[in-house]
Enzyme design. Structure first.
Site, mmCIF file in Angstrom:
data_model
loop_
_atom_site.group_PDB
_atom_site.id
_atom_site.type_symbol
_atom_site.label_atom_id
_atom_site.label_comp_id
_atom_site.label_asym_id
_atom_site.label_seq_id
_atom_site.Cartn_x
_atom_site.Cartn_y
_atom_site.Cartn_z
ATOM 1 N N TYR A 90 -18.465 76.546 -49.807
ATOM 2 C CA TYR A 90 -19.527 76.691 -50.977
ATOM 3 C C TYR A 90 -18.850 76.058 -52.095
ATOM 4 O O TYR A 90 -19.091 74.963 -52.833
ATOM 5 C CB TYR A 90 -20.035 78.009 -51.246
ATOM 6 C CG TYR A 90 -20.741 78.222 -52.654
ATOM 7 C CD1 TYR A 90 -22.137 77.461 -52.555
ATOM 8 C CD2 TYR A 90 -20.235 78.531 -53.673
ATOM 9 C CE1 TYR A 90 -23.122 77.627 -53.543
ATOM 10 C CE2 TYR A 90 -21.343 78.699 -54.910
ATOM 11 C CZ TYR A 90 -22.537 77.928 -54.694
ATOM 12 O OH TYR A 90 -23.356 77.980 -55.763
ATOM 13 N N SER B 159 -21.745 75.301 -60.023
ATOM 14 C CA SER B 159 -21.610 76.827 -60.134
ATOM 15 C C SER B 159 -20.431 77.053 -60.611
ATOM 16 O O SER B 159 -19.534 75.938 -60.792
ATOM 17 C CB SER B 159 -21.456 77.061 -58.663
ATOM 18 O OG SER B 159 -20.701 78.105 -58.342
HETATM 19 N N1 LIG Z 1 -28.132 82.106 -57.870
HETATM 20 C C1 LIG Z 1 -26.994 82.163 -58.578
HETATM 21 O O1 LIG Z 1 -26.245 83.077 -58.786
HETATM 22 C C2 LIG Z 1 -26.373 80.879 -58.620
HETATM 23 C C3 LIG Z 1 -25.158 80.783 -59.120
HETATM 24 C C4 LIG Z 1 -24.595 79.200 -59.385
HETATM 25 C C5 LIG Z 1 -25.041 78.237 -58.561
HETATM 26 N N2 LIG Z 1 -26.377 78.486 -58.016
HETATM 27 C C6 LIG Z 1 -26.911 77.323 -57.404
HETATM 28 O O2 LIG Z 1 -28.210 77.007 -57.751
HETATM 29 C C7 LIG Z 1 -29.184 76.561 -56.738
HETATM 30 C C8 LIG Z 1 -30.138 77.446 -56.311
HETATM 31 O O3 LIG Z 1 -29.736 78.686 -56.034
HETATM 32 P P1 LIG Z 1 -30.596 79.941 -55.798
HETATM 33 O O4 LIG Z 1 -29.951 81.325 -56.092
HETATM 34 O O5 LIG Z 1 -31.921 79.681 -56.656
HETATM 35 O O6 LIG Z 1 -31.018 79.890 -54.361
HETATM 36 P P2 LIG Z 1 -32.450 80.442 -53.402
HETATM 37 O O7 LIG Z 1 -31.704 80.588 -52.036
HETATM 38 O O8 LIG Z 1 -32.911 81.581 -54.370
HETATM 39 O O9 LIG Z 1 -33.198 78.969 -53.379
HETATM 40 C C9 LIG Z 1 -32.679 77.792 -52.701
HETATM 41 C C10 LIG Z 1 -34.115 77.110 -52.315
HETATM 42 O O10 LIG Z 1 -33.583 76.088 -51.593
HETATM 43 C C11 LIG Z 1 -34.279 75.797 -50.530
HETATM 44 N N3 LIG Z 1 -33.509 74.992 -49.333
HETATM 45 C C12 LIG Z 1 -32.435 75.278 -49.019
HETATM 46 N N4 LIG Z 1 -32.011 74.617 -47.816
HETATM 47 C C13 LIG Z 1 -33.019 73.330 -48.113
HETATM 48 C C14 LIG Z 1 -32.737 72.289 -47.536
HETATM 49 N N5 LIG Z 1 -32.161 71.771 -46.435
HETATM 50 N N6 LIG Z 1 -33.874 71.376 -47.781
HETATM 51 C C15 LIG Z 1 -34.781 71.705 -48.889
HETATM 52 N N7 LIG Z 1 -34.732 72.746 -49.314
HETATM 53 C C16 LIG Z 1 -33.818 73.809 -49.319
HETATM 54 C C17 LIG Z 1 -34.699 77.071 -49.910
HETATM 55 O O11 LIG Z 1 -35.874 76.879 -49.171
HETATM 56 C C18 LIG Z 1 -35.043 77.790 -51.440
HETATM 57 O O12 LIG Z 1 -36.364 77.722 -51.736
HETATM 58 C C19 LIG Z 1 -28.128 76.509 -55.525
HETATM 59 O O13 LIG Z 1 -27.507 74.999 -55.440
HETATM 60 C C20 LIG Z 1 -26.862 77.577 -55.792
HETATM 61 O O14 LIG Z 1 -25.600 76.861 -55.044
HETATM 62 C C21 LIG Z 1 -26.946 79.544 -57.833
#
Ligand SMILES: NC(=O)c1ccc[n+]([C@@H]2O[C@H](COP(=O)([O-])OP(=O)(O)OC[C@H]3O[C@@H](n4cnc5c(N)ncnc54)[C@H](O)[C@@H]3O)[C@@H](O)[C@H]2O)c1
Length: 267
Positions: free
Chosen positions: A157, A144
């Site tokens: 986080y 991130s």
């Molecule tokens: N969206 C952003 O702006 C952003 C920015 C930086 C980093 N990220 C990182 O990218 C990754 C994905 O983020 P996103 O926004 O797509 O999230 P999201 O919440 O849209 O999707 C996350 C997915 O992970 C699954 N999940 C959660 N806990 C789980 C577990 N214990 N076992 C299996 N699956 C599990 C959920 O069911 C979901 O399908 C994360 O690691 C997040 O920290 C996101």
């Protein structure tokens, strides 16, 4: 060299791929020729896999809680049974509840560490023997832009993503002898289902977010495909000499941040 089917013949396991960045990465990897395991605790993973199959890809849903030793082992076993091996692991499953340090309960801290950090560790541990059996492979971790400092309200986080960065660099060194590369991609700000739910809880709409995105140096919020493109590249044989790296996908936010202090320049 710049073949559209960059991942032809490869098998990828993507955690948290039922939605958001994980789904986009799985979709673009399937398009690039990889067989993909959608590993998610949510049952919506089945619809995600079906969508990829309808688009002509090879995809399988495996229901997994990444915090579980048994589930992460079963995830890799199923990938090997179904597709004959594993070449790529994307540690994407993550949670990002907002909480200042003073308000962070032990339960919240442990939940964030369990999914974001233990989950990635267990998936790497389960995948290592499978990657070694293939004579090498690649791991891409989802960090991130909060990885090295982070916002105050993303305390647990940010710490978890800092740990993931250290895991990336440690394993890159340790596993290079097996031709296993480990890198980290750091998305800035993407309007995924999870992010929108967190923002909605603070009264922030997608329109508000989009307007904020226009203030970034490169003029917009990032999309899930911005991240997916980098994951496909890092997973491909175009990147065979890249390991232990972390790359920001933040529209120039980090490098331009010093200009926020108007006392430092006169332009
Ligand atoms: N969206 C952003 O702006 C952003 C920015 C930086 C980093 N990220 C990182 O990218 C990754 C994905 O983020 P996103 O926004 O797509 O999230 P999201 O919440 O849209 O999707 C996350 C997915 O992970 C699954 N999940 C959660 N806990 C789980 C577990 N214990 N076992 C299996 N699956 C599990 C959920 O069911 C979901 O399908 C994360 O690691 C997040 O920290 C996101």
């Amino acid at each position: 060299m710049f073949n559209h089917l960059l991942l032809q013949g490869k098998v990828a396991v993507v955690t948290g791929a039922a939605s958001g960045l994980g789904f986009a990465a799985a979709r673009r990897m399937a398009e690039a020729g990889a067989a993909v395991v959608i590993a998610d605790r949510a049952e919506a993973g089945e619809q995600a896999a079906e969508r990829l199959r309808q688009e002509g890809g090879r995809a399988l849903f495996v229901q997994v809680d990444v915090t579980s030793v048994d589930d992460t082992k079963a995830m890799i076993d199923r990938a090997e049974e179904a597709f004959g091996g594993v070449d790529i692991l994307v540690n994407n499953a993550g949670v990002y509840p907002r909480s200042l340090m003073r308000d962070t309960t032990v339960e919240l801290w442990e939940k964030v560490m369990a999914v974001n950090l233990r989950g990635a560790f267990l998936a790497c541990q389960a995948a290592e023997p499978a990657l070694v059996r293939r004579g090498g492979g690649t791991i891409v971790n989802l960090g991130s832009s909060h990885t090295t400092i982070g916002l105050p309200e993303l305390f647990a986080y940010s710490v978890s993503k800092g740990g993931l960065l250290t895991m990336t660099r440690n394993l890159a060194g340790a596993l290079a002898r097996y031709r296993i590369r480990v890198n980290c991609v750091n998305p800035g700000w993407v309007a995924t289902e999870g992010e929108l739910a967190e923002r909605a809880a603070q009264g922030q709409t997608v329109e508000w977010l989009s307007d904020k995105g226009k203030t970034l140096p490169l003029g917009r919020m990032q999309t899930a495909d911005d991240t997916a493109a980098l994951i496909v590249f890092l997973a491909s044989d175009l990147a065979t000499q890249i390991t232990g790296q972390f790359i920001q996908i933040d529209g120039g936010k980090e490098v331009a941040s010093m200009f926020d202090d108007r006392s430092l320049h006169t332009e």
